[in-house]
Design a protein around this motif. Structure first.
Motif, PDB file in Angstrom:
ATOM      1  N   GLU B  75       0.860  -1.184   0.000  1.00 47.53           N
ATOM      2  CA  GLU B  75       0.000   0.000   0.000  1.00 47.53           C
ATOM      3  C   GLU B  75       0.891   1.227   0.000  1.00 47.53           C
ATOM      4  OE1 GLU B  75      -3.628   0.230   1.152  1.00 47.53           O
ATOM      5  OE2 GLU B  75      -3.919  -1.889   0.661  1.00 47.53           O
ATOM      6  N   VAL B  76       0.843   2.010  -1.055  1.00 40.52           N
ATOM      7  CA  VAL B  76       1.689   3.186  -1.136  1.00 40.52           C
ATOM      8  C   VAL B  76       0.855   4.443  -0.989  1.00 40.52           C
ATOM      9  CG1 VAL B  76       3.297   4.485  -2.539  1.00 40.52           C
ATOM     10  CG2 VAL B  76       3.368   2.003  -2.526  1.00 40.52           C
ATOM     11  N   LEU B  77      -0.199   4.452  -1.780  1.00 37.14           N
ATOM     12  CA  LEU B  77      -1.018   5.650  -1.782  1.00 37.14           C
ATOM     13  C   LEU B  77      -1.982   5.654  -0.610  1.00 37.14           C
ATOM     14  CD1 LEU B  77      -2.568   6.628  -5.178  1.00 37.14           C
ATOM     15  CD2 LEU B  77      -1.184   8.013  -3.655  1.00 37.14           C
ATOM     16  N   PRO B  78      -2.159   6.820   0.002  1.00 38.96           N
ATOM     17  CA  PRO B  78      -3.217   6.877   1.000  1.00 38.96           C
ATOM     18  C   PRO B  78      -4.570   6.703   0.326  1.00 38.96           C
ATOM     19  CG  PRO B  78      -2.268   9.051   0.602  1.00 38.96           C
ATOM     20  CD  PRO B  78      -1.441   8.084  -0.151  1.00 38.96           C
ATOM     21  N   GLY B  79      -5.508   6.089   0.957  1.00 42.99           N
ATOM     22  CA  GLY B  79      -6.829   5.903   0.376  1.00 42.99           C
ATOM     23  C   GLY B  79      -7.044   4.490  -0.103  1.00 42.99           C
ATOM     24  N   GLY B  80      -6.017   3.678  -0.132  1.00 39.91           N
ATOM     25  CA  GLY B  80      -6.212   2.239  -0.383  1.00 39.91           C
ATOM     26  C   GLY B  80      -6.194   1.829  -1.823  1.00 39.91           C
ATOM     27  N   GLY B  81      -5.390   2.474  -2.681  1.00 40.35           N
ATOM     28  CA  GLY B  81      -5.248   2.011  -4.064  1.00 40.35           C
ATOM     29  C   GLY B  81      -4.625   0.627  -4.097  1.00 40.35           C
ATOM     30  N   SER B 248     -10.557   2.151 -11.646  1.00 43.02           N
ATOM     31  CA  SER B 248     -11.360   3.118 -10.905  1.00 43.02           C
ATOM     32  C   SER B 248     -10.914   3.218  -9.454  1.00 43.02           C
ATOM     33  CB  SER B 248     -12.842   2.742 -10.984  1.00 43.02           C
ATOM     34  OG  SER B 248     -13.078   1.582 -10.213  1.00 43.02           O
ATOM     35  N   THR B 249     -10.192   2.213  -8.958  1.00 43.76           N
ATOM     36  CA  THR B 249      -9.752   2.298  -7.560  1.00 43.76           C
ATOM     37  C   THR B 249      -8.625   3.298  -7.393  1.00 43.76           C
ATOM     38  OG1 THR B 249      -8.150   0.526  -7.818  1.00 43.76           O
ATOM     39  CG2 THR B 249     -10.376  -0.116  -7.136  1.00 43.76           C
ATOM     40  N   PHE B 250      -8.064   3.770  -8.514  1.00 44.43           N
ATOM     41  CA  PHE B 250      -7.036   4.800  -8.397  1.00 44.43           C
ATOM     42  C   PHE B 250      -7.644   6.150  -8.054  1.00 44.43           C
ATOM     43  CE2 PHE B 250      -4.659   1.856 -11.279  1.00 44.43           C
ATOM     44  CZ  PHE B 250      -3.709   1.501 -10.338  1.00 44.43           C
ATOM     45  N   VAL B 251      -8.954   6.227  -8.229  1.00 47.45           N
ATOM     46  CA  VAL B 251      -9.632   7.449  -7.788  1.00 47.45           C
ATOM     47  C   VAL B 251      -9.969   7.239  -6.314  1.00 47.45           C
ATOM     48  CG1 VAL B 251     -11.555   9.005  -8.188  1.00 47.45           C
ATOM     49  CG2 VAL B 251     -10.600   7.671 -10.082  1.00 47.45           C
ATOM     50  N   THR B 252      -9.222   7.876  -5.453  1.00 48.52           N
ATOM     51  CA  THR B 252      -9.399   7.625  -4.022  1.00 48.52           C
ATOM     52  C   THR B 252      -9.941   8.863  -3.335  1.00 48.52           C
ATOM     53  OG1 THR B 252      -7.229   8.434  -3.399  1.00 48.52           O
ATOM     54  CG2 THR B 252      -7.387   6.128  -4.127  1.00 48.52           C
ATOM     55  N   SER B 253     -10.212   8.704  -2.050  1.00 43.63           N
ATOM     56  CA  SER B 253     -10.793   9.815  -1.304  1.00 43.63           C
ATOM     57  C   SER B 253      -9.817  10.970  -1.163  1.00 43.63           C
ATOM     58  CB  SER B 253     -11.232   9.329   0.081  1.00 43.63           C
ATOM     59  OG  SER B 253     -10.134   8.704   0.712  1.00 43.63           O
ATOM     60  N   THR B 254      -8.532  10.698  -1.326  1.00 43.59           N
ATOM     61  CA  THR B 254      -7.563  11.773  -1.154  1.00 43.59           C
ATOM     62  C   THR B 254      -6.930  12.228  -2.456  1.00 43.59           C
ATOM     63  OG1 THR B 254      -5.874  10.120  -0.713  1.00 43.59           O
ATOM     64  CG2 THR B 254      -6.951  11.120   1.195  1.00 43.59           C
ATOM     65  N   GLY B 259      -0.798   8.864 -12.598  1.00 48.55           N
ATOM     66  CA  GLY B 259       0.351   8.137 -13.153  1.00 48.55           C
ATOM     67  C   GLY B 259       0.106   6.644 -13.170  1.00 48.55           C
ATOM     68  N   SER B 260      -0.405   6.131 -12.055  1.00 50.29           N
ATOM     69  CA  SER B 260      -0.659   4.699 -11.959  1.00 50.29           C
ATOM     70  C   SER B 260      -1.765   4.301 -12.923  1.00 50.29           C
ATOM     71  CB  SER B 260      -1.076   4.331 -10.537  1.00 50.29           C
ATOM     72  OG  SER B 260      -0.119   4.803  -9.629  1.00 50.29           O
ATOM     73  N   MET B 261      -2.782   5.136 -12.975  1.00 51.44           N
ATOM     74  CA  MET B 261      -3.913   4.825 -13.841  1.00 51.44           C
ATOM     75  C   MET B 261      -3.467   4.770 -15.295  1.00 51.44           C
ATOM     76  SD  MET B 261      -7.477   6.817 -14.180  1.00 51.44           S
ATOM     77  CE  MET B 261      -8.480   6.493 -12.755  1.00 51.44           C
ATOM     78  N   ALA B 262      -2.602   5.724 -15.657  1.00 53.41           N
ATOM     79  CA  ALA B 262      -2.114   5.746 -17.031  1.00 53.41           C
ATOM     80  C   ALA B 262      -1.234   4.534 -17.310  1.00 53.41           C
ATOM     81  CB  ALA B 262      -1.343   7.033 -17.290  1.00 53.41           C
ATOM     82  N   ALA B 263      -0.431   4.156 -16.322  1.00 55.69           N
ATOM     83  CA  ALA B 263       0.449   3.001 -16.505  1.00 55.69           C
ATOM     84  C   ALA B 263      -0.376   1.739 -16.723  1.00 55.69           C
ATOM     85  CB  ALA B 263       1.354   2.835 -15.291  1.00 55.69           C
ATOM     86  N   LEU B 264      -1.422   1.576 -15.919  1.00 55.77           N
ATOM     87  CA  LEU B 264      -2.271   0.393 -16.065  1.00 55.77           C
ATOM     88  C   LEU B 264      -2.989   0.423 -17.413  1.00 55.77           C
ATOM     89  CD1 LEU B 264      -3.471  -2.159 -14.840  1.00 55.77           C
ATOM     90  CD2 LEU B 264      -5.268  -0.761 -13.815  1.00 55.77           C
ATOM     91  N   GLY B 265      -3.484   1.608 -17.751  1.00 58.22           N
ATOM     92  CA  GLY B 265      -4.184   1.731 -19.032  1.00 58.22           C
ATOM     93  C   GLY B 265      -3.275   1.412 -20.201  1.00 58.22           C
ATOM     94  N   ALA B 266      -2.024   1.927 -20.116  1.00 58.66           N
ATOM     95  CA  ALA B 266      -1.077   1.675 -21.210  1.00 58.66           C
ATOM     96  C   ALA B 266      -0.771   0.188 -21.303  1.00 58.66           C
ATOM     97  CB  ALA B 266       0.194   2.469 -20.974  1.00 58.66           C
ATOM     98  N   ALA B 267      -0.585  -0.445 -20.145  1.00 55.97           N
ATOM     99  CA  ALA B 267      -0.278  -1.877 -20.142  1.00 55.97           C
ATOM    100  C   ALA B 267      -1.469  -2.678 -20.666  1.00 55.97           C
ATOM    101  CB  ALA B 267       0.083  -2.330 -18.730  1.00 55.97           C
ATOM    102  N   ALA B 268      -2.678  -2.196 -20.360  1.00 56.79           N
ATOM    103  CA  ALA B 268      -3.876  -2.933 -20.750  1.00 56.79           C
ATOM    104  C   ALA B 268      -4.105  -2.902 -22.252  1.00 56.79           C
ATOM    105  CB  ALA B 268      -5.096  -2.353 -20.030  1.00 56.79           C
TER     106      ALA B 268
END
Lengths: 356, 294
Positions: B75-81, B248-254, B259-268
């Protein structure tokens, strides 16, 4: 090899009757041509024979066995389609061999029969090509090869030459007829081209509106058409038809229309006064300065050995075929004679032939 | 004359490239985000060409420092990504491929029958098949959730594969039917007279002719399943998740981990791209050319 019998065969789509209680026997080993304009039901009759259309009424038997409800694959017929219907993903070899493979023949047997058929049809060098890489004539031959290897009881052809150019068509007519002579199988051939019918058939069945108009040898239909319809359908250029009546011309019968008197065979004396249509084949007339058929020639068409004259006779166009040597330019007045026995007389109302 | 054709060719080229740029630029920009450090993403004006590329986002998303994707969750990001996306990518691949295969199998068989066989109500059948797509999916999501819960399909591969195949079927049937309709009936009839059974005709003659159609339909089914969100969201819990839902879990309360979302999208994009590349060679039209002369 088999006799095909149609007994009171009928076909209707809902209220539309396509074939009307048709009776026909195709004798074993004969080449029968179903001839007619499009929509006359000839293709439907052929497809019913193959089992691709259901039979609404009557009985169809092949080789003495009623096959009305027999599945196409159990009828032992081979069919060549108008558009060839080759299997595009298979090579020529696979196309020709497909039916044998389905029939569970051994690999060696299939190979031999395919090679034989290919040799007969001059396809040997194309065996490993796909249909897309073939010309129209070659595709047509593949379709024939596919039917040939079947060694079926009955061969069905559905206008197989209509997609070929004129020269190739003439050539394939001969090939198909030779193939028939060699295999000796019963053949039913559908066409709307009367030349194909005349050149290939043992017997012609001329159809109109779902019924048979006349059945007989090509000569029968040409020399003794039983109605004006048959007379007009068979023969090129088309037969000339002049409407008039039979009159008494000093004790012997004659055909009269406008100012024209043409002598008739004595037998027509019994029909004096009857309104008739007189059919005269363009090739049956001869140029004769004293001839009764006289008019101004508007067009002269050279067709090679012959010349076709379009003559205005009594306000109607009349076509005459004459040797090329007799060519004259348009505008000349020409006169023709015709032998009485060459005249075809039809009743003006019914169009039926008036028998002597 | 010459001049006009030259200038019109130039205009055409320019318009062509403009259209390509219009489609390709967002994709390119998304990729740059995937390779940017957190702060750089928000630079204004955005750095489109000159930035310091980093694979930090990919490392984070796939937990590469712990072995590719299958390591322990970090767990790196606060908010539970969720930062262990390797298995999620795998889930997406399995579901997309199997649901596509299922939809194509059923659709091919069904559409051949609809195209060739005469049975009562054939035309109504086609519109009935289509009607299942006329309802918004969200209207059936809740009922299906309860049905799945009762029959034990909730949170399973089978469940998601089934629902994706089901969603794809109407379109696949309709598309495949049009491909079968394009094959002249005489080819079937010819084989029928040649002694072949319906099944043999289907397998040996007709199916190879619609390869291109199957490929095209498969691409559409695959992409649908690859990007489907609603059903995966409602019908899965912890057992599996596909890429769209986990992104969508990269959108967190905080905040949003762009960056992570783009990385996952690019990989996908890679597996989808490979799939399309694989079927592409079958997409060639003209397989049926030459079988019949029209």
């Amino acid at each position: 090899m088999a006799t095909v019998e149609y007994r009171r065969i009928g076909k209707s789509y809902g209220a539309v009757e396509v074939l009307k209680e048709l009776d026909l026997t195709v004798e074993d080993g004969t080449f029968v041509v179903l001839l007619g304009a499009s929509g006359c039901g000839k293709t439907t009759l052929l497809r019913m024979t193959a089992g691709l259309e259901t039979i609404s009424a009557g009985e169809l038997s092949i080789d003495g066995k009623v096959v009305n409800t027999v599945h196409p694959r159990d009828r032992d017929v081979a069919m060549v389609f108008q558009n060839y219907a080759l299997y595009p993903t298979m090579t020529v070899r696979e196309n020709i061999g497909f039916s044998l493979e389905v029939a569970k023949k051994s690999k060696a047997e299939v190979a031999e029969m395919v090679e034989n058929a290919a040799r007969v049809l001059n396809l040997t060098e194309y065996l490993d090509r796909k249909p897309a890489a073939l010309s129209g004539g070659q595709r047509q031959r593949v379709a024939m090869g596919r039917a040939m290897v079947r060694n079926a009881k009955v061969f069905l052809f559905d206008e197989p030459l209509s997609n070929l150019d004129a020269k190739l068509r003439a050539h394939m007519r001969v090939e198909i007829r030779q193939l028939h002579n060699r295999l000796g199988a019963t053949t039913i051939y559908v066409t709307h081209d009367q030349i194909e019918a005349m050149t290939m058939a043992d017997r012609i069945v001329l159809m109109k509106d779902g019924s048979i108009v006349q059945e007989g040898s090509p000569d029968d239909l040409y020399d003794r058409p039983n109605s004006l319809f048959v007379a007009e359908f068979i023969g090129t250029p088309q037969i000339n038809s002049l409407e008039g009546r039979i009159v008494d011309d000093g004790g012997s019968p004659a055909f009269e229309t406008g100012g024209i008197h043409v002598a008739l065979p004595a037998g027509y004396g019994a029909h004096t006064g009857r309104r008739v249509i007189c059919g005269i084949r363009p090739s049956d007339v001869t140029l004769d300065p004293d001839g009764p058929l006289r008019g101004t020639m508007s067009i002269a068409e050279k067709t090679g050995a012959d010349v076709q004259f379009y003559v205005d006779i009594d306000g109607r166009e009349f076509v005459a075929v004459a040797p090329r040597a007799s060519y004259v330019s348009a505008g000349t007045t020409l006169a023709f004679a015709v032998a009485p026995e060459k005249l075809h007389m039809f009743d003006a109302e019914t169009g039926r032939r008036i028998e002597l | 004359m010459m001049v006009r054709s030259k200038s019109s060719r130039m205009v055409r080229t320019i318009v062509g490239w403009a259209v390509v740029a219009l489609f390709a630029f967002p994709l390119y920009y998304w990729m740059t985000v995937a390779f940017k450090e957190g702060n750089e993403i928000f630079n204004w004006p955005p750095k489109v060409w000159s930035f310091t590329p980093t694979i930090k986002n990919f490392e984070e998303v796939f937990g590469i420092s712990f072995g590719f994707g299958f390591g322990e969750q970090r767990e790196v990001l606060p908010g539970g990504g969720n930062f262990r996306m390797g298995p999620r990518l795998w889930d997406s691949i399995v579901i997309a491929i199997l649901s596509t295969a299922l939809a194509i199998t059923i659709a091919t068989l069904a559409s051949y029958a609809l195209s060739r066989m005469n049975f009562r109500g054939r035309h109504h059948f086609v519109s009935w098949v289509l009607s299942t797509r006329m309802m918004p999916p969200v209207a059936v999501a809740i009922p299906i959730f309860f049905i799945y819960k009762d029959i034990g399909l909730l949170d399973t591969y089978t469940g998601v594969i089934l629902i994706h195949a089901l969603m794809n079927l109407p379109l696949a049937v309709l598309l495949m039917k049009s491909f079968f309709d394009d094959i002249p009936g005489e080819i079937d009839e010819s084989a029928l007279v040649d002694g072949a059974s319906r099944w043999l005709i289907f397998r040996r003659i007709v199916l190879p002719m619609v390869k291109g159609g199957i490929a095209a339909t498969a691409v559409l089914c695959f992409i649908f399943s690859w990007t489907e969100f609603l059903f995966v969201l409602t019908l899965t819990q912890t057992g599996l998740k596909t890429v769209p839902v986990v992104s969508s879990t990269f959108v967190t309360s905080t905040g949003t981990a762009w960056g992570s979302m783009a990385a996952l999208g690019a990989a996908a994009m890679i597996p989808a791209f490979i799939f399309i590349l694989l079927v592409q060679k079958h997409l060639v039209r003209g397989l049926t050319l030459g079988s019949v002369k029209q």
